[in-house]
Design an enzyme around this catalytic site. Structure first.
Site, PDB file in Angstrom:
ATOM      1  N   GLY A  44      33.593  15.612  40.551  1.00 38.82           N
ATOM      2  CA  GLY A  44      32.314  15.666  39.861  1.00 38.82           C
ATOM      3  C   GLY A  44      31.393  16.752  40.365  1.00 38.82           C
ATOM      4  N   ASP A  46      31.037  21.242  41.172  1.00 38.18           N
ATOM      5  CA  ASP A  46      31.564  22.523  40.699  1.00 38.18           C
ATOM      6  C   ASP A  46      32.121  23.391  41.825  1.00 38.18           C
ATOM      7  OD1 ASP A  46      30.803  22.371  37.808  1.00 38.18           O
ATOM      8  OD2 ASP A  46      28.827  22.104  38.701  1.00 38.18           O
ATOM      9  N   HIS A  71      35.944  38.525  45.444  1.00 38.73           N
ATOM     10  CA  HIS A  71      36.513  37.302  44.887  1.00 38.73           C
ATOM     11  C   HIS A  71      35.666  36.097  45.278  1.00 38.73           C
ATOM     12  CE1 HIS A  71      40.848  38.991  44.260  1.00 38.73           C
ATOM     13  NE2 HIS A  71      40.073  39.198  43.212  1.00 38.73           N
ATOM     14  N   HIS A 137      44.374  45.365  47.272  1.00 38.57           N
ATOM     15  CA  HIS A 137      44.350  43.931  46.976  1.00 38.57           C
ATOM     16  C   HIS A 137      44.233  43.834  45.452  1.00 38.57           C
ATOM     17  CE1 HIS A 137      43.603  39.713  47.378  1.00 38.57           C
ATOM     18  NE2 HIS A 137      42.311  39.754  47.131  1.00 38.57           N
ATOM     19  N   ASP A 191      45.467  37.865  57.241  1.00 36.00           N
ATOM     20  CA  ASP A 191      45.677  37.069  56.025  1.00 36.00           C
ATOM     21  C   ASP A 191      47.062  36.419  56.041  1.00 36.00           C
ATOM     22  OD1 ASP A 191      45.974  36.160  53.418  1.00 36.00           O
ATOM     23  OD2 ASP A 191      45.832  38.148  52.490  1.00 36.00           O
ATOM     24  N   HIS A 360      52.346  38.085  36.524  1.00 33.23           N
ATOM     25  CA  HIS A 360      51.386  38.041  37.624  1.00 33.23           C
ATOM     26  C   HIS A 360      52.080  38.479  38.902  1.00 33.23           C
ATOM     27  CE1 HIS A 360      48.261  36.674  40.349  1.00 33.23           C
ATOM     28  NE2 HIS A 360      49.139  35.943  40.985  1.00 33.23           N
ATOM     29  N   HIS A 364      48.177  39.324  47.833  1.00 32.72           N
ATOM     30  CA  HIS A 364      48.300  39.071  49.268  1.00 32.72           C
ATOM     31  C   HIS A 364      49.685  39.480  49.768  1.00 32.72           C
ATOM     32  CE1 HIS A 364      44.629  36.501  49.302  1.00 32.72           C
ATOM     33  NE2 HIS A 364      45.004  36.267  48.064  1.00 32.72           N
TER      34      HIS A 364
END
Length: 550
Positions: A44, A46, A71, A137, A191, A360, A364
Site C-alpha cells: 500500500g 509507492d 536511475h 551502464h 557492483d 534486453h 551491470h
C-alpha cells in the site's frame, strides 16, 4: 582515529534498490546516492527510502550528496531527502536533468542546491577529494567515484559494465582506473548485481539487431516498454522507429518528462517531429506508430497495464499488434507481469519479453567485467556492494579467486559501520538501518509500516468492502456489504448509502476483463473509493476490498 575512514551503508546491501551510503572521515560526511526501492503493491505504499536519522543527527558534518547516476534506485529519493537534509546535490548533466524533473513534481526545485559534476573534475570536502570517472551502464552518464582520504583511496564503482560498443560511444575510463591501480587503491567497493552471471555482459548495442528484426516483422502497432531512465535503450527504440518510418508516442509521466529533459540537453538524438502525442495516434495508420510506455513490471494502473486492458484514451490494442517488454523482470513482479501479458494476448497482440527474446541486456557487469575491475585497480581490501546477499557472497568468493586474501575482503550489511585504515578493515559498530515508506500524495513520510497502519487505523479507520461476484458473468450479486472500523459508525446511514452507490457504479463501469484480474479489480475499487471518501469526508481510511466469487 585520524587516518581512518568510516563507510556506513544506509540502504542497498542485501537488497535491490534504496542505494545510499555515508562516508565519514575527520568530521566530514559525504553521501553517495539517495535511491528508492519499489515495494510489492500489497504494502500500500509507492516507495521505500532509507531512514535519515543518522544523517540528521550529524547534519553539521554532511558536506553534500553525490549521485553516481540517475536511475531511481540511486537518485529517486532526492525529493524525500532534501526537505530534511538541505545539502548540495552533485550530479552529472543528465542525472541533474532527470532529478530536476522529480523536484519540479514535488515543488522543490527552487529549494534544492543542484551542482553540476563533470567526469575527471576534482571535488574537495574537508578530508575528502573526489574524482568522478565515466562508466558505461544502461544510463549514459554514469559515474564511478575515486575518493581519496587520509586513510587512502577507495574506488566506488556505482553501477557499471565494460561496454566496448556503447550507444553514445563513450567508453569507461579504463585508463584512469588503471592509473589509480598503479598508484595504490586501499579498497574497492564494487557492483555485485550480476556476480552470478558468467562471461562478459553483452553490449547495449547488441539489442539493436533483435529489436530491428522485430520492428521489421511488425505489421501493425508496436508497443515497447522499458524503464524511463534507461535512456540508452530509449535511444535504440527511437532510432529504430525513425528507421522504419514510424512516429513515437510516449506514455507515462516519467517517460514523457525524461524524454523531454534528455532531448533538451542533447542526450537523446532524434528528429524534432519524431514524437507525437497520444491524441495523434488515431490519425495515423497502426503500421506507422510506436507506443513507448512505462510499466514494464506490470504495476497496477501503470501506463502499460492500462494499455493492456484498453483503458488509455485514443489507443486500442488490436489483433496483430506487437508488445515488447525491453526490461528485466524484477523478482516479486512475476505474477503482475504474467497477468498483464495475458491481457495483451486476449486482445490478439504478440508479446516478446526478455525470457524468450533478446530484447534486453543488463547494464551491470558479469563475472569477467567484475574481474577486470579488480585487476585494473588492484585493491588491498575488497567490499561487494549493490545486491542481495547471494550476489554479495558470490562476488566476495570471486574476489578470493582473484587473489585477495580472505582477511582483506568483507561482506557488510545495511547499518554496519566499517572502519578502514591503511592496514585494516573491520566492522566497529552498527546503526539501526530502518526505512521510511512513502505514499505519493501524503505529506508525511512513514517511518515504519506498522506505525503507518496504526496511524491510519487510529486516525482515519478501516473500511472493508465485501463484494459477491457472479463467477460466469462477473456481475455484482446483491449490494456491497460495508464494514467500517474507526472510520464512521454504521449509523451514518446517508454516507454508507452513498459509498454503496459509488461501489456499485465502479463495479458497473469496470469491464469484464478487469474483473477477472482480481488484483487489478481490487486496486480499481480501492483507488476509486479512496478518492470518493477523501472528497466527501477529508479522511483516508484503509480500504480493504474483499471479493467472494460465487
Amino acid at each position: 582515529m585520524a587516518d581512518s575512514l568510516e563507510v556506513i551503508p544506509l540502504g542497498g546491501l542485501g537488497e535491490f534498490g534504496m542505494n545510499s551510503t555515508a562516508l565519514r572521515c575527520n568530521g566530514d560526511i559525504i553521501v553517495l546516492d539517495a535511491g528508492v526501492a519499489f515495494p510489492t503493491h500489497e504494502l500500500g505504499v509507492d516507495f521505500v527510502v532509507p531512514d535519515l536519522t543518522f544523517l540528521k543527527e550529524n547534519q553539521d558534518q554532511v558536506r553534500g550528496i553525490l549521485l553516481t547516476h540517475g536511475h531511481e534506485d540511486h537518485a529517486g529519493g532526492i525529493p524525500y531527502v532534501i526537505p530534511e537534509l538541505p545539502v548540495p546535490v552533485y550530479a552529472s548533466r543528465l542525472t541533474q536533468a532527470l532529478v530536476s524533473e522529480k523536484l519540479k513534481e514535488h515543488e522543490l526545485l527552487e529549494r534544492t542546491d543542484l551542482r553540476l559534476l563533470e567526469a575527471r573534475d576534482t571535488l574537495r570536502f574537508g578530508a575528502f577529494e573526489i574524482e568522478p570517472l565515466h562508466m558505461t551502464h544502461s544510463f549514459p552518464d554514469a559515474f564511478c567515484f575515486a575518493i581519496t582520504t587520509p586513510a587512502g583511496t577507495i574506488i566506488w564503482t556505482g553501477d557499471f559494465k565494460f561496454d566496448q560498443t556503447p550507444i553514445d560511444r563513450r567508453l569507461s575510463d579504463v585508463a584512469r582506473l588503471s592509473e589509480y591501480g598503479e598508484d595504490g587503491v586501499l579498497a574497492l567497493f564494487s557492483d555485485s548485481t550480476n556476480s552470478e552471471s558468467r562471461g562478459l555482459c553483452p553490449s547495449e548495442f547488441s539489442v539493436y539487431e533483435p529489436l530491428r528484426n522485430l520492428f521489421l516483422r511488425a505489421r501493425r502497432k508496436i508497443v515497447v516498454s522499458c524503464f524511463a531512465s534507461s535512456l540508452s535503450r530509449v535511444q535504440v527504440i527511437l532510432d529504430l522507429a525513425r528507421e522504419r518510418g514510424r512516429k513515437v508516442a510516449p506514455i507515462g509521466r516519467s517517460m514523457v518528462s525524461y524524454l523531454r529533459a534528455a532531448f533538451e540537453i542533447g542526450y537523446l538524438q532524434m528528429p524534432s517531429d519524431l514524437l507525437i502525442s497520444l491524441n495523434d495516434v488515431r490519425s495515423l495508420p497502426p503500421e506507422e506508430v510506436v507506443i513507448l510506455a512505462t510499466g514494464s513490471q506490470g504495476e497496477p494502473m501503470s501506463a502499460l497495464s492500462r494499455l493492456a486492458i484498453n483503458e488509455v484514451k485514443n489507443v486500442e490494442i488490436e489483433e496483430g499488434d506487437m508488445v515488447i517488454l525491453s526490461a528485466r523482470i524484477i523478482p516479486g513482479n512475476e505474477k503482475l507481469i504474467s497477468n498483464m501479458i495475458n491481457h495483451f494476448y486476449r486482445r490478439g497482440a504478440q508479446v516478446y519479453d526478455s525470457d524468450h527474446s533478446q530484447v534486453h541486456v543488463s547494464g551491470h557487469g558479469y563475472r569477467e567485467d567484475l574481474k577486470l575491475m579488480m585487476n585494473l585497480v588492484k585493491p588491498r581490501f575488497f567490499v561487494p556492494i549493490h545486491g542481495e546477499f547471494k550476489q554479495l557472497k558470490t562476488h566476495y568468493l570471486l574476489a578470493l579467486d582473484q587473489g585477495i586474501p580472505a582477511e582483506n575482503a568483507r561482506i557488510i550489511e545495511n547499518g554496519d559501520i566499517l572502519e578502514l585504515t591503511p592496514t585494516s578493515l573491520q566492522v566497529t559498530g552498527k546503526l539501526t538501518a530502518s526505512r521510511r515508506f512513502i505514499e505519493e500524495g501524503v505529506a508525511e513520510e512513514v517511518h515504519d509500516l506498522v506505525l503507518r497502519d496504526r496511524r491510519y487505523l487510529s486516525e482515519d479507520g478501516l473500511l472493508v468492502i465485501v463484494l459477491r461476484m457472479d463467477r460466469l458473468e462477473g456481475d455484482l450479486i446483491g449490494e456491497p456489504e460495508l464494514i467500517p472500523r474507526g472510520f464512521v459508525d454504521e449509523s451514518a446511514e446517508s454516507l454508507m448509502e452513498s459509498i454503496k452507490e459509488e461501489v456499485v457504479r465502479v463495479v458497473r463501469e469496470t469491464n469484464p476483463e478487469e474483473k477477472r484480474d482480481e488484483e487489478l479489480f481490487k486496486e480499481i475499487i480501492r483507488k476509486e473509493i479512496k478518492r470518493f471518501l477523501r472528497k466527501q469526508t477529508g479522511k483516508r481510511p484503509v480500504i480493504l476490498p474483499v471479493t467472494l466469487v460465487i
